[in-house]
Scaffold this motif. Structure first.
Motif, PDB file in Angstrom:
ATOM      1  N   PRO A 179       4.504  -6.742   9.258  1.00 35.84           N
ATOM      2  CA  PRO A 179       4.784  -8.206   9.234  1.00 35.84           C
ATOM      3  C   PRO A 179       4.502  -9.040   7.956  1.00 35.84           C
ATOM      4  O   PRO A 179       4.950 -10.238   7.786  1.00 35.84           O
ATOM      5  CB  PRO A 179       3.853  -8.781  10.187  1.00 35.84           C
ATOM      6  N   THR A 180       3.779  -8.505   6.917  1.00 39.55           N
ATOM      7  CA  THR A 180       3.544  -9.135   5.896  1.00 39.55           C
ATOM      8  C   THR A 180       4.071  -8.667   4.507  1.00 39.55           C
ATOM      9  O   THR A 180       4.172  -7.254   4.457  1.00 39.55           O
ATOM     10  CB  THR A 180       1.959  -9.382   5.314  1.00 39.55           C
ATOM     11  N   ASP A 181       4.334  -9.174   3.435  1.00 41.50           N
ATOM     12  CA  ASP A 181       4.956  -8.698   2.016  1.00 41.50           C
ATOM     13  C   ASP A 181       3.785  -8.298   1.131  1.00 41.50           C
ATOM     14  O   ASP A 181       2.580  -8.417   1.488  1.00 41.50           O
ATOM     15  CB  ASP A 181       5.835  -9.740   1.636  1.00 41.50           C
ATOM     16  N   GLY A 182       4.239  -7.778   0.175  1.00 37.45           N
ATOM     17  CA  GLY A 182       3.160  -7.402  -0.951  1.00 37.45           C
ATOM     18  C   GLY A 182       3.741  -7.976  -2.037  1.00 37.45           C
ATOM     19  O   GLY A 182       5.004  -8.218  -2.298  1.00 37.45           O
ATOM     20  N   ILE A 183       3.006  -8.023  -3.200  1.00 35.46           N
ATOM     21  CA  ILE A 183       3.380  -8.409  -4.347  1.00 35.46           C
ATOM     22  C   ILE A 183       3.069  -7.264  -5.385  1.00 35.46           C
ATOM     23  O   ILE A 183       1.923  -6.797  -5.315  1.00 35.46           O
ATOM     24  CB  ILE A 183       2.674  -9.918  -4.963  1.00 35.46           C
ATOM     25  N   VAL A 184       3.816  -7.057  -6.396  1.00 37.54           N
ATOM     26  CA  VAL A 184       3.699  -6.425  -7.612  1.00 37.54           C
ATOM     27  C   VAL A 184       3.747  -7.028  -9.020  1.00 37.54           C
ATOM     28  O   VAL A 184       4.409  -7.912  -9.207  1.00 37.54           O
ATOM     29  CB  VAL A 184       4.743  -5.222  -7.723  1.00 37.54           C
ATOM     30  N   GLU A 220      -0.925  -4.498  -7.388  1.00 39.00           N
ATOM     31  CA  GLU A 220      -0.459  -4.722  -6.074  1.00 39.00           C
ATOM     32  C   GLU A 220      -1.243  -5.344  -5.070  1.00 39.00           C
ATOM     33  O   GLU A 220      -2.280  -4.993  -4.853  1.00 39.00           O
ATOM     34  CB  GLU A 220       0.190  -3.489  -5.395  1.00 39.00           C
ATOM     35  N   PHE A 221      -0.993  -6.417  -4.519  1.00 45.03           N
ATOM     36  CA  PHE A 221      -1.645  -7.112  -3.550  1.00 45.03           C
ATOM     37  C   PHE A 221      -0.983  -7.614  -2.194  1.00 45.03           C
ATOM     38  O   PHE A 221       0.310  -7.761  -2.210  1.00 45.03           O
ATOM     39  CB  PHE A 221      -2.126  -8.347  -3.983  1.00 45.03           C
ATOM     40  N   THR A 222      -1.712  -7.526  -1.185  1.00 43.43           N
ATOM     41  CA  THR A 222      -1.120  -7.692   0.053  1.00 43.43           C
ATOM     42  C   THR A 222      -0.927  -9.170   0.254  1.00 43.43           C
ATOM     43  O   THR A 222      -1.833 -10.002   0.079  1.00 43.43           O
ATOM     44  CB  THR A 222      -1.943  -7.145   1.496  1.00 43.43           C
TER      45      THR A 222
END
Length: 537
Positions: A179-184, A220-222
């Motif tokens: 349900p949640t994205d991640g960021i690189v 990388e972060f949630t």
């Protein structure tokens, strides 16, 4: 205007380019079409494993790939207090290469693209989008956005998880999306400078911090459900994510940032007539396991030699059915493992995180060692397909010992010598393609004229393995057409491999999978069964 080729590959990503290189080596006319106007340069995979490096070796490109890797990259799994939950640090060289390697994917993709320049029968067209595929009895006609058509015997769709080809064919893509994205976030001039990777299972916000070649650091972060791509474009938001990890985020040299989704999905089938799905078009998995890129390379490696054999008329079309038979089971395992790891390390429920920490703290030394050597990673093991299982005798003095059945698994690649005693990796000493290896024996002594002729048509290698001490004698006595190699002994040598099982001959496929193992005297009969399984004409 209509262009003709043997194989049309849709998508110039790592899977499509690897497949094109393997087909180019075999003299197959291959065309890669890519709707973008250049290679994708945004952040994606960061880990390449030993199986994939061996595939690069087979494609003749490993020397160009290695400068963009960090061999034997260690991973620490930590909790919110940075307590180490587990350590991943496999140091095996079973397949000739380090099991875990950090790498810069865009640079390796460039190596794969440049590799096609070696082959006059391979071409790439950028800015060429496939809008339709029509199959008939003799092949597939692809229509491009500019109205041009391409006629091919076979088509491989390797155009990513959103695969228009898969959707056009109505093939399901079952699984789940987090349900949640991640960021690189990729940063130049690595502000930390350590060689390892850290996966942080912090219930406040999970993260990864990964050293990459050439001074690049990846984070990388949630993201949480109320955080959007607009936030990611905001420097203050990004600096806030990085603040717990570096003294001054504002001084970082950020190369790029990108939002991604966590998917775990597998296509309902990998073959539709003359059209195949490979890589993310066939399966996607969470990035935590580091196996998405590698699984796609396994697809290309498995499918490449089979397409070449069928196009050349060496095997019938039935061989291509074994692609899905062999790859589906293994990739299903890999997706499940990656999903499990992702849920374990990105769960933001404090109670679940505490239970995970408790389990990790109570692991036995044996369990910790298994984690360290990456025993959780499923190894390819095919029970069906181009595999023949022969009954193996047991050692009567060891009634409780299970004789390992290795048909369907990958043959090891120790260092050996050529006939002159020069040390090199096994695949370089024997040559690529189909191989029959016998311990100490001349393999021709156990092969009929009929099977020898079939092996000649395949361009197979007959390999006599002897202890290095026997090389001078064996080289003088060698039969024409037999490659003599020297075993260096030791725990990782071929003698140790043969010692561990009561067989004297092994049949190895072009993708280094063991097709069969048997006693020397059984070789001719077992080889015939392998040919039948491989639909060899």
């Amino acid at each position: 205007m209509t262009t003709a080729c043997d194989v049309l590959v849709v998508g110039a990503g790592p899977v499509g380019l690897t497949l094109a290189n393997l087909l180019g080596q075999q003299g197959i006319d291959v065309l890669v079409v890519e709707r973008e106007h250049e290679l994708i340069d945004y952040p994606r995979a960061v880990g390449i494993d030993d199986e994939a490096l061996r595939a690069m070796q087979t494609a003749g490109l490993v020397d160009e790939v290695l400068p963009h890797t960090i061999p034997d990259q260690k991973i620490y799994m930590v909790n919110g207090d940075r307590m180490i939950l587990s350590e991943v640090n496999p140091t095996t060289r079973e397949f000739g290469w380090p099991r875990r390697n950090g790498f810069v994917q865009p640079l390796v993709d460039q190596v794969l693209l440049a590799g096609l320049d070696r082959f006059p029968n391979a071409a790439v067209r950028f800015g060429a989008e496939v809008t339709d595929l029509a199959e008939d009895a003799d092949g597939v006609v692809a229509t491009l956005a500019n109205g041009e058509t391409v006629r091919a015997l076979y088509v491989v769709a390797a155009e990513g998880g959103a695969s228009p080809t898969r959707k056009r064919l109505g093939i399901s893509f079952e699984g789940e999306t987090r349900p949640t994205d991640g960021i690189v976030i990729d940063v130049a001039n690595d502000p930390i400078g350590t060689p390892h990777a850290v996966f942080g299972g912090d219930p406040a916000r999970s993260y990864a911090s990964i050293a990459l070649p050439h001074g690049i650091r990846r984070w990388e972060f949630t993201l949480f459900e109320n955080e959007t791509e607009a936030d990611v474009d905001n420097d203050e938001f990004v600096f806030g994510l990085l603040a717990p990890h570096v003294p001054d985020p504002s001084k970082l040299d950020i190369i790029r940032r990108r939002v991604y989704r966590h998917h775990a999905r597998i296509a309902g089938r990998f073959r539709h007539g003359r059209i195949f799905l490979a890589g993310d078009a066939a399966h996607v998995m969470p990035v935590v396991g580091g196996q998405g890129w590698n699984s796609g390379i396994r697809d290309a490696f498995n499918l490449g030699w089979k397409l070449a054999a069928v196009v050349k008329g060496l095997s019938t079309d039935g061989l291509l059915d074994t692609y899905e038979t062999e790859r589906l089971g293994h990739v299903t395992q890999m997706v499940a493992v990656s999903l499990g790891m992702a849920k374990e390390m990105t769960d933001h429920d404090p109670q679940k995180a505490a239970e995970r920490d408790r389990i990790a703290a109570n692991r036995t030394p044996e369990e910790r060692e298994a984690q360290k050597r990456q025993a959780f990673k499923p190894q390819p093991q095919f029970d069906q397909g181009v595999v023949v299982h022969t009954p193996l005798p047991t050692f009567k003095t060891l009634p409780d010992r299970d004789v390992p059945r290795l048909a369907g698994s990958i043959f090891p690649q120790p260092t050996a010598t050529d006939a002159d005693g020069v040390e090199m990796l096994l695949d370089d000493a024997t040559g690529q393609g189909w191989r029959i290896l016998t311990w100490n024996n001349d393999p021709t002594a156990f092969l009929s004229d009929r099977q020898r002729a079939a092996l000649d048509r395949l361009g197979a290698r007959l390999v006599q393995v002897v202890p290095k001490a026997q090389l001078p004698w064996a080289r003088k006595q060698a039969t024409a057409g037999v490659t003599v190699i020297g075993d260096l002994g030791g725990e990782s040598g071929l003698q140790a491999w043969f010692d561990a099982r009561p067989v004297g001959a092994v049949i190895v496929r072009p993708d280094h999978v063991i097709a069969a193992e048997c006693l020397a005297q059984e070789l001719d009969d077992v080889l015939g069964k392998v040919f039948e399984a491989a639909c060899i004409a």
